[in-house]
Scaffold this active site. Sequence first.
Site, mmCIF file in Angstrom:
data_model
loop_
_atom_site.group_PDB
_atom_site.id
_atom_site.type_symbol
_atom_site.label_atom_id
_atom_site.label_comp_id
_atom_site.label_asym_id
_atom_site.label_seq_id
_atom_site.Cartn_x
_atom_site.Cartn_y
_atom_site.Cartn_z
ATOM 1 N N ILE A 14 -13.314 -23.987 -19.530
ATOM 2 C CA ILE A 14 -14.004 -24.195 -20.810
ATOM 3 C C ILE A 14 -15.384 -23.561 -20.686
ATOM 4 O O ILE A 14 -16.350 -24.194 -20.291
ATOM 5 C CB ILE A 14 -14.096 -25.696 -21.158
ATOM 6 C CG1 ILE A 14 -12.692 -26.296 -21.275
ATOM 7 C CG2 ILE A 14 -14.840 -25.887 -22.487
ATOM 8 C CD1 ILE A 14 -12.664 -27.782 -21.610
ATOM 9 N N HIS A 15 -15.447 -22.264 -20.989
ATOM 10 C CA HIS A 15 -16.703 -21.525 -20.927
ATOM 11 C C HIS A 15 -17.326 -21.474 -22.319
ATOM 12 O O HIS A 15 -16.848 -22.149 -23.235
ATOM 13 C CB HIS A 15 -16.487 -20.132 -20.318
ATOM 14 C CG HIS A 15 -15.438 -19.335 -21.018
ATOM 15 N ND1 HIS A 15 -15.727 -18.449 -22.021
ATOM 16 C CD2 HIS A 15 -14.090 -19.302 -20.867
ATOM 17 C CE1 HIS A 15 -14.604 -17.884 -22.451
ATOM 18 N NE2 HIS A 15 -13.593 -18.401 -21.770
ATOM 19 N N ALA A 16 -18.386 -20.715 -22.491
ATOM 20 C CA ALA A 16 -19.204 -20.756 -23.705
ATOM 21 C C ALA A 16 -18.429 -20.578 -25.008
ATOM 22 O O ALA A 16 -18.585 -21.369 -25.940
ATOM 23 C CB ALA A 16 -20.313 -19.718 -23.621
ATOM 24 N N ALA A 19 -15.893 -23.441 -25.668
ATOM 25 C CA ALA A 19 -16.649 -24.697 -25.776
ATOM 26 C C ALA A 19 -17.324 -24.785 -27.138
ATOM 27 O O ALA A 19 -17.323 -25.834 -27.777
ATOM 28 C CB ALA A 19 -17.679 -24.801 -24.653
#
Length: 86
Positions: A14-16, A19
Site C-alpha cells: 500500500i504505497h502512495a 493509499a
Amino acid sequence: MKQFEYTVNDPLGIHARPAGMLAKLAKTFPGTVVTVTKGGTTVKASQLMKLMGLGVKGGDTVTVAAEGGDESAAVESLQSFFAENL
C-alpha cells in the site's frame, strides 16, 4: 461490523497512489468507519499518512473492517478496490 482479510499482491504494497485512492474511497461512506489492521495495529483508512505508516508490503495480509450505517456497501466496494488495485 463487517470485515474481510486480504493478502496484498502488489509487490510495493500500500504505497502512495493506492493509499490515496483508498483514503478517498473510505471517505465516500459518511457515518461508516473503515479501518485497516496489520499485525495488531489498526488505523482509519481515511487517514492517508497513518495508512501508509502501517508499512504494508506485498504478501502481507491485512484485515479491512467497516462499521456504521453503510458497512455492507463499504465492504463490497473495498473488496473490489483491493482486488483491482492491490
